[in-house]
Design a protein around this motif. Sequence first.
Motif, PDB file in Angstrom:
ATOM      1  N   GLN A 169       3.285 -27.288   9.103  1.00 36.48           N
ATOM      2  CA  GLN A 169       2.384 -26.682  10.074  1.00 36.48           C
ATOM      3  C   GLN A 169       2.309 -27.559  11.328  1.00 36.48           C
ATOM      4  O   GLN A 169       2.330 -27.066  12.447  1.00 36.48           O
ATOM      5  N   TYR A 170       2.268 -28.881  11.103  1.00 30.80           N
ATOM      6  CA  TYR A 170       2.271 -29.818  12.225  1.00 30.80           C
ATOM      7  C   TYR A 170       3.561 -29.673  13.016  1.00 30.80           C
ATOM      8  O   TYR A 170       3.562 -29.540  14.238  1.00 30.80           O
ATOM      9  N   LEU A 171       4.670 -29.673  12.287  1.00 31.84           N
ATOM     10  CA  LEU A 171       5.973 -29.571  12.945  1.00 31.84           C
ATOM     11  C   LEU A 171       6.061 -28.302  13.791  1.00 31.84           C
ATOM     12  O   LEU A 171       6.502 -28.327  14.933  1.00 31.84           O
ATOM     13  N   LEU A 172       5.604 -27.186  13.214  1.00 30.50           N
ATOM     14  CA  LEU A 172       5.790 -25.905  13.895  1.00 30.50           C
ATOM     15  C   LEU A 172       4.847 -25.716  15.076  1.00 30.50           C
ATOM     16  O   LEU A 172       5.213 -25.102  16.059  1.00 30.50           O
ATOM     17  N   THR A 173       3.638 -26.242  14.951  1.00 30.05           N
ATOM     18  CA  THR A 173       2.679 -25.927  16.007  1.00 30.05           C
ATOM     19  C   THR A 173       2.423 -27.077  16.965  1.00 30.05           C
ATOM     20  O   THR A 173       1.911 -26.865  18.050  1.00 30.05           O
ATOM     21  N   ARG A 174       2.779 -28.307  16.592  1.00 27.67           N
ATOM     22  CA  ARG A 174       2.410 -29.425  17.444  1.00 27.67           C
ATOM     23  C   ARG A 174       3.588 -30.153  18.076  1.00 27.67           C
ATOM     24  O   ARG A 174       3.401 -31.028  18.889  1.00 27.67           O
ATOM     25  N   THR A 175       4.785 -29.850  17.613  1.00 26.52           N
ATOM     26  CA  THR A 175       5.918 -30.582  18.179  1.00 26.52           C
ATOM     27  C   THR A 175       6.819 -29.637  18.964  1.00 26.52           C
ATOM     28  O   THR A 175       6.749 -28.422  18.817  1.00 26.52           O
ATOM     29  N   ARG A 176       7.657 -30.269  19.787  1.00 31.16           N
ATOM     30  CA  ARG A 176       8.566 -29.456  20.600  1.00 31.16           C
ATOM     31  C   ARG A 176       9.649 -28.838  19.746  1.00 31.16           C
ATOM     32  O   ARG A 176      10.137 -27.762  20.036  1.00 31.16           O
ATOM     33  N   ILE A 177      10.030 -29.542  18.671  1.00 34.56           N
ATOM     34  CA  ILE A 177      11.017 -28.940  17.766  1.00 34.56           C
ATOM     35  C   ILE A 177      10.447 -27.648  17.201  1.00 34.56           C
ATOM     36  O   ILE A 177      11.117 -26.620  17.147  1.00 34.56           O
ATOM     37  N   GLY A 178       9.170 -27.720  16.818  1.00 34.13           N
ATOM     38  CA  GLY A 178       8.522 -26.541  16.250  1.00 34.13           C
ATOM     39  C   GLY A 178       8.447 -25.411  17.257  1.00 34.13           C
ATOM     40  O   GLY A 178       8.659 -24.249  16.919  1.00 34.13           O
TER      41      GLY A 178
ATOM     42  N   ALA B 113      14.107 -37.593  17.602  1.00 29.78           N
ATOM     43  CA  ALA B 113      13.044 -38.520  17.220  1.00 29.78           C
ATOM     44  C   ALA B 113      11.891 -38.426  18.219  1.00 29.78           C
ATOM     45  O   ALA B 113      10.719 -38.378  17.847  1.00 29.78           O
ATOM     46  N   GLY B 114      12.242 -38.354  19.486  1.00 29.51           N
ATOM     47  CA  GLY B 114      11.227 -38.240  20.525  1.00 29.51           C
ATOM     48  C   GLY B 114      10.433 -36.958  20.387  1.00 29.51           C
ATOM     49  O   GLY B 114       9.225 -36.931  20.593  1.00 29.51           O
ATOM     50  N   ALA B 115      11.132 -35.876  20.010  1.00 25.54           N
ATOM     51  CA  ALA B 115      10.459 -34.595  19.901  1.00 25.54           C
ATOM     52  C   ALA B 115       9.473 -34.594  18.740  1.00 25.54           C
ATOM     53  O   ALA B 115       8.429 -33.963  18.787  1.00 25.54           O
ATOM     54  N   LEU B 116       9.808 -35.343  17.679  1.00 25.45           N
ATOM     55  CA  LEU B 116       8.944 -35.385  16.495  1.00 25.45           C
ATOM     56  C   LEU B 116       7.765 -36.320  16.686  1.00 25.45           C
ATOM     57  O   LEU B 116       6.624 -35.989  16.400  1.00 25.45           O
TER      58      LEU B 116
END
Lengths: 304, 256
Positions: A169-178, B113-116
């Motif tokens: 949930q963090y990955l998808l909603t809080r990061t640019r990858i997400g 890594a920066g994106a995470l």
Amino acid sequence: MIDPYYLQQLAIGLSLGMTYALMAIGFTLIFGVLNVVNFAHGEIYTLGAFAGLVLISAVAPPIVAVIFGALAVGALAGFSLERLAFKPFRRFTDEASLKSRAMRESTLLSSLAVSIVVREALEILFGSEMRSLPFDYLINTPVRIGPVILVTGDFIIFGVAAAMLIGLQYLLTRTRIGLAIRAVSNNPLGAKYVGIDTDRTIITTFVVGSMMGAAAGILMGLYYGAIFPAMGFVPGIKAFVAMVMGGLSSIPGAVVCALILGVAESMATTFVSSGWSDMVAYAFLILTLIFFPNGLFGARRERV
Amino acid sequence: MTHLLDVRNASRRFGGVQAVNDVTAHVDEGELVGLIGPNGAGKTTLFNLMSGFTPLSSGTVAFAGRTINGMKPNQVARLGVGRTFQNLRVFPNMSVFDNVSVGAVGTLPQGPAGALFGGFTKAGTERADAISRRTWEALEAVGLTHLAGELAANLPYGQRKYLEIARALAMRPRFLILDEPAAGLNDTETRALAAFIKRLHGQGLTIMLVEHDMGLVMGICQRILVLASGRKIADGPPDLIRRDPAVLEAYLGVES
């Protein structure tokens, strides 16, 4: 006062459901982004378990290292799987191909092919019988809570599944990858034109989803104490059922349905012999498809 | 002087169909150019050639002095070519804010890594600030700030068009291609859109407008390219285009 027997069955069911959930999370993530079923997810799970076995028998590292090893193998397997079975069918990027059922269904078969090859290869390498994992590593020390008896593995699996869900949930909603993953899942062409590298995003999704699958595999191996090349098949089906019940692309939906499925199966063993408990999943699948074609939670929900 | 966009002898064939046939055209920095033509003239194909979507059969397309044939659309986007779509390609299940920030994220690249974990480093925080600043700016430019938290799927059609333009603006493009932005809009909305496009152009953005609506193109473009049957048949200011016999023939059929 509830009969402690049912409490015990409930606990067993929840724990079973969590193991399905572990599997369903990665499955649903990949489906949500590509809109295709990844039939090789069960084999990723098996590969995770076997990676653990190899690590344990070779160097006997601490359990945390075993899990990290399985995660690494899962990441690598996810990457190769995407390259082998999915990328070749994304060569055609025009509108017609993107919408074509044939293009989507071809990856259904190619992922199934990869799954068969992996399973057979594992049988050649390790034999088709059950292989037991060393006793020291197992996570089945009993823990008593009131009238209910659980094992340490139940808590570990619960913890890992919760951590995965929150992490995702963090990955998808809080990061640019997400953000990129969600954009690609919503509209791959639109994402491409605003500078998102869709190819890399899809690989990332596969790597993340497969790491979760592999972690589930090694945890289940340590939980049951035995692994075998075809072990991924049944959990794969259960995860698929949970995903369909949850509405195909909703991760929280899939987790809730995995729990429902687990509890239903464990309760069912009260009334029918445990050999029949797998029927529960199939019955749920059919009932869902007939009465809730959009999944139990229906309506609109955020994809992925 | 090199042109911002330089298309030379571009051709594209689909099987037996010559969709774009030996087109040479250019767009200079700061121009507002219209691209018109009857249905099936090859507008969309030319457009796709310019944004890296469709590879050329022959010829070259250069943007800011760099050849872009063979590049992927996301690479072309990062060079500074933004575009919108005739049939909208917004992200329906994401919020308006997230939709637009994808444009900013896509063009401010960084490693995985920066994106995470970017949120925990100084560079990462600055980058996150830059993304949110760009996003708000773009939303403000199209007047959608008050709807930032809304799901894109809940916006009416007209606003989704502006949302898509905002997403392209968040890329901070050097060149913006609008594919039939007036399609499906009524007269009032089209006039508002014309004013909006002129305002963007006034802020120094180079724009190409692919349009069916002659009134819109004639009204705001400084120069118009006309395609018919895959060939460029005219290229000039609106007044000339309006009187060009080849254009009249293409649009109205042969006149005596």
